[in-house]
Design an enzyme around this catalytic site. Structure first.
Site, PDB file in Angstrom:
ATOM      1  N   GLU A 189      32.904  80.057 -56.667  1.00  0.00           N
ATOM      2  CA  GLU A 189      33.038  78.666 -56.258  1.00  0.00           C
ATOM      3  C   GLU A 189      31.834  77.796 -56.589  1.00  0.00           C
ATOM      4  OE1 GLU A 189      34.462  78.537 -52.206  1.00  0.00           O
ATOM      5  OE2 GLU A 189      36.389  79.386 -52.794  1.00  0.00           O
ATOM      6  N   TYR A 241      43.528  78.203 -49.986  1.00  0.00           N
ATOM      7  CA  TYR A 241      43.859  78.460 -48.576  1.00  0.00           C
ATOM      8  C   TYR A 241      44.951  77.533 -48.083  1.00  0.00           C
ATOM      9  CZ  TYR A 241      40.064  81.738 -48.550  1.00  0.00           C
ATOM     10  OH  TYR A 241      39.277  82.834 -48.811  1.00  0.00           O
ATOM     11  N   GLU A 269      41.481  84.533 -53.832  1.00  0.00           N
ATOM     12  CA  GLU A 269      41.351  84.451 -52.371  1.00  0.00           C
ATOM     13  C   GLU A 269      42.545  83.693 -51.811  1.00  0.00           C
ATOM     14  OE1 GLU A 269      37.628  82.932 -50.840  1.00  0.00           O
ATOM     15  OE2 GLU A 269      36.456  84.099 -52.273  1.00  0.00           O
ATOM     16  N   ASP A 282      29.252  82.009 -47.051  1.00  0.00           N
ATOM     17  CA  ASP A 282      29.894  82.314 -45.775  1.00  0.00           C
ATOM     18  C   ASP A 282      29.746  83.799 -45.411  1.00  0.00           C
ATOM     19  OD1 ASP A 282      31.593  81.947 -43.551  1.00  0.00           O
ATOM     20  OD2 ASP A 282      33.391  82.390 -44.738  1.00  0.00           O
TER      21      ASP A 282
HETATM   22  C1  GCB Z   1      35.929  80.909 -49.734  1.00  0.00           C
HETATM   23  C2  GCB Z   1      34.735  81.710 -50.093  1.00  0.00           C
HETATM   24  C3  GCB Z   1      34.506  82.870 -49.137  1.00  0.00           C
HETATM   25  C4  GCB Z   1      34.738  82.422 -47.712  1.00  0.00           C
HETATM   26  C5  GCB Z   1      36.185  81.956 -47.592  1.00  0.00           C
HETATM   27  C6  GCB Z   1      36.537  81.469 -46.192  1.00  0.00           C
HETATM   28  O1  GCB Z   1      36.472  80.199 -50.511  1.00  0.00           O
HETATM   29  O2  GCB Z   1      34.758  82.163 -51.406  1.00  0.00           O
HETATM   30  O3  GCB Z   1      33.198  83.355 -49.311  1.00  0.00           O
HETATM   31  O4  GCB Z   1      34.442  83.404 -46.780  1.00  0.00           O
HETATM   32  O5  GCB Z   1      36.414  80.917 -48.479  1.00  0.00           O
HETATM   33  O6  GCB Z   1      36.955  82.263 -45.380  1.00  0.00           O
HETATM   34  O7  GCB Z   1      36.373  80.277 -45.936  1.00  0.00           O
END
Ligand code: GCB
Length: 608
Positions: free
Chosen positions: A416, A471, A507, A160
């Site tokens: 990941e 998330y 994250e 990403d």
């Molecule tokens: C993740 C990735 C990261 C992305 C992020 C996102 O899990 O490790 O590279 O940018 O999510 O914002 O979706």
């Protein structure tokens, strides 16, 4: 390979500046054999993609050429000399006039070539660098190229962030004496108040009549200890430790001395050394024997126009902002950063989790987002033994480059990877063994993604710390923090009870449009990002094994054009791409800098 340095025995010439530039044409026409016209010129260091106003350059797939002329100083007749590239993303082939002199694969680690036999002192030559940005199943990071009906090629990849390419870091011409120091490795130990630096000095050939002198100086420039052996230990009574937030750097000076005239310095190299220990014990991460709690971010090397081009002004400003927010650490998501970044972190006591460029070893995530059927990640036709070999090489080059940095406390082997798919253990286990052999002193981790939950995961037992990317409130329970909070807690507790290892939330966060305000939990608003962070923090404070929190992301950053679900990039930064704060920064400042903030890990609060 040591970072080049300037001193009485060595000269260093920067080759940064404006170079001529060309895209490869459809036919191979060996542009290095002649002058590339100056119709396109480009700054080095910078990624080339956003410099020009041309989609064909921005989205180019394949080779490009950089060229300039270089003169070897006449005074270097008694020296050996090298051309060194801090990085060429992702493959660099270097030509001195018509001769191919070095070919290097891996976009984020340095390489160099000795050109002494090819170019005479005083001679000017044409330096051409062919740089290729293709990602295949056998590169790190991996990707896939599609040939369109009109013959154009399109690069697909699972990560990403935009595939910024070219010469994004500095290029150097440097000299060394005929006999020179070409490697230094240090490991540090602490026993009570005594520090110990194990060192191993390499030279390009036998020293014969020459002698070594290894001297250690403290920050006041006072000599602490000295020896003449090539490999050994230096003791430091009443050692001043390198601490998070309170860096202290000794200088290790390695010298080669002649006997006639006695003690004339033939070569010298100086390495800053921070004495500190790192250890995982039970559910704690210990630095110098004390529990450390990570506060900070996943970042990117990403700025407007430059792409991934290293920029010292942005670098220093980013560190200033991190300090202001109370961050004590960051992860080099998702590739090794410029060496200057680690030097700065060493100097200023910022803790680093150092990651390879193994991102996107997961064919399920993007397929899921696009509603496509996922192909297996680990198979003879996708990530296979060739990918694994490239990954092993990426690890070797990362450890070789960064092993002496006190700021680096852990290696992250991948971001990941598809850790609940069959084949992942066979793929990862040898890489873990390799890293432990290369560096037995630092813990290992990989960043785990949500689909590979504690029950499904196949590899976390191989690692020392559980790094989780989650998330809740964003991709899961979007807009519903009442559901997100228990969901996150349950998830973390499932890892805690299965492995009982330290957990770092590597994250968490939410896309946020700077300036969008809303009452209620409205995704994309500044308030919602702040609320997600606060919700997550409540959970971290309750789950005993959580030893750190890295918000995704420090700043907004550019993403692939094919990711149509991103609007001009990923907006999960707590700063915008031009480093203006969003409201969430205040949540972090309060938590990370005020005495009432963190419930655990007070040790992480700054000491200077
Ligand atoms: C993740 C990735 C990261 C992305 C992020 C996102 O899990 O490790 O590279 O940018 O999510 O914002 O979706």
């Amino acid at each position: 390979m040591l970072k080049p340095q300037q001193n009485a025995a060595r000269e260093l010439v920067s080759l940064d500046g404006i170079w001529n530039f060309a895209l490869a044409g459809p036919e191979p026409n060996e542009p290095w054999t002649r002058q590339i016209p100056p119709s396109l010129q480009i700054p080095v260091p910078a990624s080339y993609n956003d410099i020009f106003v041309d989609r064909k350059i921005r989205d180019h797939v394949g080779w490009v050429y950089y060229q300039r002329s270089v003169t070897v100083p006449r005074s270097w007749s008694d020296q050996r000399y090298f051309i060194r590239f801090d990085a060429a993303t992702h493959q660099g082939r270097v030509y001195a006039d018509n001769a191919l002199v070095v070919d290097h694969i891996g976009g984020y680690t340095p390489f160099e070539v000795d050109i002494t036999e090819l170019v005479k002192p005083g001679q000017t030559f044409r330096l051409t660098v062919a740089v290729n940005n293709e990602l295949t199943w056998h590169t790190i990071p991996p990707g896939k190229i599609e040939t369109l009906e009109n013959g154009d090629r399109k690069q697909h990849y699972q990560h990403d962030f935009f595939n910024y390419s070219g010469l994004a870091r500095s290029v150097w011409l440097y000299s060394v004496p005929k006999t020179f120091i070409n490697a230094i490795a240090v490991k540090t130990h602490v026993d009570g108040t005594t520090g110990k630096i194990d060192f191993d000095i390499g030279s390009n050939g036998p020293l014969d009549e020459l002698q070594l002198r290894i001297s250690l100086f403290d920050e006041e420039g006072e000599l602490v200890n000295q020896t003449s052996s090539q490999k050994g230990s230096l003791e430091i009574p009443s050692v001043h430790l390198w601490q998070p937030g309170a860096a202290y750097l000794y200088q290790l000076r390695a010298e080669i001395l002649s006997q006639d005239p006695a003690d004339d310095v033939v070569d010298a190299y100086e390495l800053p050394v921070g004495v500190r220990t790192v250890k995982v014990s039970g559910n704690q991460f210990l630095i110098n024997g004390e529990p450390f709690y990570f506060t900070g971010f996943g970042k990117h090397e990403d700025t407007p126009i430059r792409g991934k081009g290293h920029d010292p002004a942005y670098m220093v400003h980013d560190f200033q902002l991190m300090r202001w927010v109370g961050a004590n650490s960051f992860r080099t998501t998702h590739y090794p950063y410029a060496e200057e970044v680690l030097e700065y972190a060493d100097r200023h006591g910022i803790v680093v989790i150092d990651e390879t460029a193994a991102v996107g070893l997961n064919l399920a995530i993007v397929a899921g987002v696009l509603g496509l059927k996922a192909t297996p990640t680990f198979s003879p036709d996708t990530m296979n033994h060739q990918t694994q070999a490239a990954h092993a090489q990426a690890i070797r080059e990362l450890v070789a480059r960064d092993k002496n940095h006190p700021s680096v406390v852990m290696w992250a082997l991948a971001n990941e990877p598809s850790s609940s798919e069959s084949g992942v253990r066979e793929y990862m286990e040898p890489l873990v063994a390799l890293t432990r052999e290369l560096d037995p002193t630092r813990p290992l981790c990989f960043a785990n993604e949500n689909q590979a939950n504690a029950q499904a995961d196949y590899i976390s037992d191989l690692f020392d710390v559980l790094c989780l990317n989650r998330y809740y409130g964003w991709y899961i329970n979007t807009g519903n923090l009442e559901a997100a909070e228990p969901g996150l807690e349950k998830d973390l507790r499932s890892w805690q009870s299965k492995y009982d290892k330290p957990i770092i939330m590597t994250e968490y966060g939410a896309d946020t449009l700077a300036g969008l305000h809303a009452v209620g939990d409205v995704p994309w608003s500044e308030e919602y990002q702040a609320n997600i962070l606060e919700m997550s923090h409540r959970v971290f404070d309750r789950v005993e094994n959580v030893v750190g929190e890295h918000v995704w992301n420090f700043a907004d950053f550019q993403t692939p054009s094919t990711f149509i679900f991103r609007v001009d990039g990923n907006k999960k930064g707590v700063f915008t791409r031009d480093r203006r704060p969003k409201s969430a920064v205040q949540v972090l400042r309060k938590r990370w800098t005020e005495p009432s903030g963190l419930k655990k890990g007070q040790y992480s609060t700054r000491k200077q």
